[in-house]
Design a protein around this motif. Structure first.
Motif, PDB file in Angstrom:
ATOM      1  N   ALA A   1       0.975  -1.316  -0.214  1.00 42.69           N
ATOM      2  CA  ALA A   1       0.060  -0.348   0.175  1.00 42.69           C
ATOM      3  C   ALA A   1       1.402   1.445  -0.348  1.00 42.69           C
ATOM      4  CB  ALA A   1      -0.847   0.519   1.134  1.00 42.69           C
ATOM      5  N   ALA A   2       2.024   1.500   0.754  1.00 42.18           N
ATOM      6  CA  ALA A   2       2.627   1.987   0.950  1.00 42.18           C
ATOM      7  C   ALA A   2       3.844   2.586  -0.481  1.00 42.18           C
ATOM      8  CB  ALA A   2       4.465   2.501   2.064  1.00 42.18           C
ATOM      9  N   ALA A   3       3.972   1.505  -1.618  1.00 47.90           N
ATOM     10  CA  ALA A   3       4.422   1.703  -2.510  1.00 47.90           C
ATOM     11  C   ALA A   3       3.888   2.217  -3.865  1.00 47.90           C
ATOM     12  CB  ALA A   3       4.726   0.056  -2.831  1.00 47.90           C
ATOM     13  N   ALA A   4       2.280   1.854  -3.594  1.00 49.51           N
ATOM     14  CA  ALA A   4       0.961   2.082  -4.420  1.00 49.51           C
ATOM     15  C   ALA A   4       1.168   3.844  -4.589  1.00 49.51           C
ATOM     16  CB  ALA A   4      -0.349   1.618  -4.390  1.00 49.51           C
ATOM     17  N   LEU A   5       1.268   3.763  -2.832  1.00 44.82           N
ATOM     18  CA  LEU A   5       1.021   5.277  -2.523  1.00 44.82           C
ATOM     19  C   LEU A   5       1.794   6.400  -2.922  1.00 44.82           C
ATOM     20  CD1 LEU A   5      -1.569   7.719  -1.186  1.00 44.82           C
ATOM     21  CD2 LEU A   5       0.569   6.925   0.319  1.00 44.82           C
ATOM     22  N   SER A   6       3.190   5.750  -2.802  1.00 40.04           N
ATOM     23  CA  SER A   6       4.837   7.144  -3.282  1.00 40.04           C
ATOM     24  C   SER A   6       4.699   6.856  -5.048  1.00 40.04           C
ATOM     25  CB  SER A   6       5.498   6.111  -3.091  1.00 40.04           C
ATOM     26  OG  SER A   6       5.671   5.762  -1.420  1.00 40.04           O
TER      27      SER A   6
ATOM     28  N   ARG B   1      -0.648   5.218  -7.376  1.00 40.29           N
ATOM     29  CA  ARG B   1      -1.231   4.108  -8.159  1.00 40.29           C
ATOM     30  C   ARG B   1      -2.523   4.711  -6.225  1.00 40.29           C
ATOM     31  NH1 ARG B   1      -0.602  -0.237  -8.333  1.00 40.29           N
ATOM     32  NH2 ARG B   1       1.365  -0.738  -7.463  1.00 40.29           N
ATOM     33  N   GLY B   2      -1.934   3.998  -5.149  1.00 39.02           N
ATOM     34  CA  GLY B   2      -2.812   3.928  -4.088  1.00 39.02           C
ATOM     35  C   GLY B   2      -2.894   5.618  -3.553  1.00 39.02           C
ATOM     36  N   SER B   3      -3.971   5.636  -2.678  1.00 31.85           N
ATOM     37  CA  SER B   3      -4.009   6.413  -1.608  1.00 31.85           C
ATOM     38  C   SER B   3      -4.331   6.456   0.125  1.00 31.85           C
ATOM     39  CB  SER B   3      -6.169   6.190  -2.172  1.00 31.85           C
ATOM     40  OG  SER B   3      -6.704   5.225  -1.694  1.00 31.85           O
ATOM     41  N   ALA B   4      -4.415   7.032   0.642  1.00 32.76           N
ATOM     42  CA  ALA B   4      -3.962   7.138   1.887  1.00 32.76           C
ATOM     43  C   ALA B   4      -4.910   7.000   2.546  1.00 32.76           C
ATOM     44  CB  ALA B   4      -4.122   8.480   2.670  1.00 32.76           C
ATOM     45  N   ALA B   5      -6.530   6.217   2.256  1.00 28.70           N
ATOM     46  CA  ALA B   5      -6.617   5.246   2.650  1.00 28.70           C
ATOM     47  C   ALA B   5      -6.348   4.237   2.410  1.00 28.70           C
ATOM     48  CB  ALA B   5      -8.226   5.063   1.871  1.00 28.70           C
ATOM     49  N   ASP B   6      -6.024   3.627   0.909  1.00 36.68           N
ATOM     50  CA  ASP B   6      -5.422   2.262   1.072  1.00 36.68           C
ATOM     51  C   ASP B   6      -4.798   2.150   1.737  1.00 36.68           C
ATOM     52  OD1 ASP B   6      -6.921   2.060  -0.991  1.00 36.68           O
ATOM     53  OD2 ASP B   6      -5.543   1.838  -2.768  1.00 36.68           O
ATOM     54  N   GLY B   7      -3.228   2.538   2.298  1.00 38.98           N
ATOM     55  CA  GLY B   7      -2.924   2.976   4.038  1.00 38.98           C
ATOM     56  C   GLY B   7      -3.477   2.317   4.776  1.00 38.98           C
ATOM     57  N   ILE B   8      -3.968   3.398   5.292  1.00 35.00           N
ATOM     58  CA  ILE B   8      -4.745   2.976   6.322  1.00 35.00           C
ATOM     59  C   ILE B   8      -5.427   1.497   6.408  1.00 35.00           C
ATOM     60  CG2 ILE B   8      -6.899   3.950   7.793  1.00 35.00           C
ATOM     61  CD1 ILE B   8      -5.751   6.738   6.928  1.00 35.00           C
ATOM     62  N   ALA B   9      -6.135   1.164   5.488  1.00 34.81           N
ATOM     63  CA  ALA B   9      -6.564  -0.199   5.434  1.00 34.81           C
ATOM     64  C   ALA B   9      -5.619  -1.129   5.722  1.00 34.81           C
ATOM     65  CB  ALA B   9      -7.309  -0.230   4.224  1.00 34.81           C
ATOM     66  N   ALA B  10      -4.659  -1.148   4.813  1.00 35.68           N
ATOM     67  CA  ALA B  10      -3.321  -2.012   5.684  1.00 35.68           C
ATOM     68  C   ALA B  10      -3.084  -2.027   6.878  1.00 35.68           C
ATOM     69  CB  ALA B  10      -2.786  -1.900   4.276  1.00 35.68           C
ATOM     70  N   LYS B  11      -3.059  -1.185   7.503  1.00 32.39           N
ATOM     71  CA  LYS B  11      -2.857  -0.734   8.636  1.00 32.39           C
ATOM     72  C   LYS B  11      -3.789  -1.188   9.665  1.00 32.39           C
ATOM     73  CE  LYS B  11       1.002   2.271   8.291  1.00 32.39           C
ATOM     74  NZ  LYS B  11       1.630   4.071   8.461  1.00 32.39           N
ATOM     75  N   THR B  12      -5.050  -1.285   9.052  1.00 28.46           N
ATOM     76  CA  THR B  12      -6.091  -1.245  10.232  1.00 28.46           C
ATOM     77  C   THR B  12      -6.042  -3.234  10.511  1.00 28.46           C
ATOM     78  OG1 THR B  12      -7.258   0.155   9.542  1.00 28.46           O
ATOM     79  CG2 THR B  12      -8.753  -1.288  10.239  1.00 28.46           C
ATOM     80  N   ALA B  13      -5.850  -3.843   8.734  1.00 30.93           N
ATOM     81  CA  ALA B  13      -5.511  -4.650   9.007  1.00 30.93           C
ATOM     82  C   ALA B  13      -4.719  -5.488   9.373  1.00 30.93           C
ATOM     83  CB  ALA B  13      -5.569  -5.368   7.338  1.00 30.93           C
ATOM     84  N   GLN B  14      -3.462  -5.248   9.584  1.00 29.24           N
ATOM     85  CA  GLN B  14      -2.066  -5.848  10.400  1.00 29.24           C
ATOM     86  C   GLN B  14      -2.581  -5.366  11.867  1.00 29.24           C
ATOM     87  OE1 GLN B  14       1.035  -3.140   9.980  1.00 29.24           O
ATOM     88  NE2 GLN B  14       2.335  -4.802   9.712  1.00 29.24           N
ATOM     89  N   ALA B  15      -3.561  -4.820  12.678  1.00 30.51           N
ATOM     90  CA  ALA B  15      -3.677  -3.723  13.883  1.00 30.51           C
ATOM     91  C   ALA B  15      -4.920  -4.693  14.461  1.00 30.51           C
ATOM     92  CB  ALA B  15      -4.239  -2.484  14.253  1.00 30.51           C
ATOM     93  N   MET B  16      -5.663  -5.605  13.586  1.00 27.20           N
ATOM     94  CA  MET B  16      -6.712  -6.596  14.141  1.00 27.20           C
ATOM     95  C   MET B  16      -5.980  -8.077  13.554  1.00 27.20           C
ATOM     96  SD  MET B  16      -9.887  -5.621  13.814  1.00 27.20           S
ATOM     97  CE  MET B  16     -10.892  -6.471  13.676  1.00 27.20           C
ATOM     98  N   LEU B  17      -4.649  -8.414  13.399  1.00 25.03           N
ATOM     99  CA  LEU B  17      -4.468  -9.324  12.645  1.00 25.03           C
ATOM    100  C   LEU B  17      -4.060  -9.435  14.307  1.00 25.03           C
ATOM    101  CD1 LEU B  17      -2.934 -11.847  11.753  1.00 25.03           C
ATOM    102  CD2 LEU B  17      -1.466 -10.562  11.069  1.00 25.03           C
TER     103      LEU B  17
END
Length: 431
Positions: free
Chosen positions: A180-185, A188-204
């Motif tokens: 997600a960070a690479a896509a944002l850089s 191609r991606g958005s900040a929302a994608d990065g937040i979603a990925a970190k949320t999934a990591q926190a949920m795990l």
């Protein structure tokens, strides 16, 4: 000079003995430490619980108590010593004299109650049945403790396996965040994608915390059964998909379930009670022999007496007692049948649960988990290549988490069903 050599030899021997003892203690400590850290297999845990369970020790003591009561049950009562004074005057010139009145006698004797031989045989048979019942209850308690220990071991192993499976996914969660960070850089991606990925990591991470707490709870329950060895790491699990016996034959053999083991001896006891109640119509008898000493002017005397009970009111005494004992036999038979039906139903449900869990575990291991992993890898690769969005990759990752948790729980269900069936019957009835 010889004394000096002897003293040197003695001192050297003492130093050698001390060194030997110290070395032995160190080796014993190291061996104990090594054993403490050795993996604890399921059947070893069961064996240790057999030796350490207070419930089994209590049942064993009850069995020994019942066995010790067999011999006295068939014995005659103890004889009774009789001593006293007969016909002692309490008035007149001879008041309280032991020798003046010709009727005054100082008596000593012995009396023996004689219980009928059939009654004594029946009482011994009742005591033997009681001992057999306690032996059956001991076997039932041993199997119950073994099942409980096995279930605790399986619950602990399942919880710890869930923790390991979730920890294995941490690198994947980090990969999602990095993607997600690479896509944002790259734009191609958005900040929302990065937040979603970190949320999934926190949920795990939260799932892992919850699984670790469940593992601690399971370990605490396991330590309850094995206070000394319960903290050891667990060894490899048996193959819970193999019972070693046709499952349908377990259902057919429900009459020999461990919870029904004591009924045979209990029915023998109840039948002995009926026979004893009938034997009460045949009275016991007793014999008494006395020696009586009178005053010096009178002759001494002996007496021999027999006493026999007269069961003249059997309709209001012995007959109702017989009917009561017969009703107890019928009650026991009805309770046994009710217990047999209940355990037959439980065995049917447990066998069905074992078969279902075995089939589903095999499906998860061979299909669902590999497919979920493949989907997660494919969607992540597609996101990195710009052919898909991050939400599809995160959804696939969440499916991997759920699939692994479901597989671990199914393995636990399979193990629990296996334990219930494996320890339902005495070992002599196992193939």
């Amino acid at each position: 000079m010889q004394s000096t050599h002897l003293d040197c030899y003695t001192n050297g021997a003492r130093r050698f003995n001390v060194a030997f003892i110290v070395a032995a203690l160190i080796l014993a400590r190291l061996a104990s430490a090594a054993d403490t850290g050795a993996p604890l297999a399921l059947f070893e845990a069961v064996r240790l619980a057999d030796a350490q369970s207070p419930a089994i020790a209590a049942r064993r003591a009850a069995m020994e108590s019942a066995a010790d009561a067999i011999t006295p049950a068939g014995a005659l009562p103890d004889p009774q010593l009789i001593a006293g004074v007969d016909n002692l005057p309490v008035s007149g010139d001879d008041a309280f004299s032991l020798t003046r009145d010709f009727m005054t006698m100082r008596k000593i004797g012995v009396m023996q109650e004689v219980t009928g031989g059939e009654k004594r045989r029946l009482r011994a048979a009742r005591a033997q049945a009681a001992a057999a019942r306690e032996a059956a209850l001991l076997t039932s308690e041993e199997l119950s403790v073994r099942e409980s220990v096995a279930r605790a071991w399986i619950a602990c192993a399942t919880a710890e396996q869930k923790v390991r499976l979730l920890h294995e996914l941490e690198p994947r969660a980090q990969t999602e965040v990095a993607a997600a960070a690479a896509a944002l850089s790259s734009g191609r991606g958005s900040a929302a994608d990065g937040i979603a990925a970190k949320t999934a990591q926190a949920m795990l991470a939260d799932r892992i915390s919850q699984a670790e707490r469940e593992a601690e709870d399971a370990r605490s329950e396991f330590v309850r059964w094995l206070p000394e060895a319960g903290e050891r790491p667990l060894g490899d699990a048996p193959d819970w998909g193999v019972l070693g016996r046709d499952p349908d034959s377990l259902v057919a053999d429900a009459a020999h379930h461990r919870q029904l083991l004591a009924y045979d001896a209990a029915e023998q006891m109840a039948n002995s009670e009926v026979a004893l109640a009938r034997a009460e119509k045949h009275p016991d008898w007793s014999v008494e022999f006395d020696y009586a000493q009178r005053g010096p002017r009178y002759s001494n005397m002996i007496s021999l007496e027999f006493r026999v009970g007269l069961p003249l009111f059997a309709g209001s005494r012995q007959d109702p007692a017989i009917a009561s004992k017969q009703a107890a036999v019928a009650q026991l038979a009805a309770e046994r049948e009710d217990a047999r039906r209940m355990h037959t139903a439980e065995l049917r449900k447990t066998v069905a649960a074992w078969r279902s869990a075995r089939e589903r575990v095999a499906r998860y291991e061979s299909e669902l988990v590999p497919l979920a992993d493949a989907r997660a890898e494919a969607t992540l690769a597609a996101f990195r290549g710009g052919r898909s969005d991050l939400q599809a990759s995160l959804a696939a990752f969440d499916q991997v988490v759920e699939t692994r948790i479901a597989m671990a729980e199914l393995r636990g269900s399979l193990g629990q069903a296996w334990a219930a069936l494996h320890f339902a019957f005495p070992q002599e009835r196992q193939p």
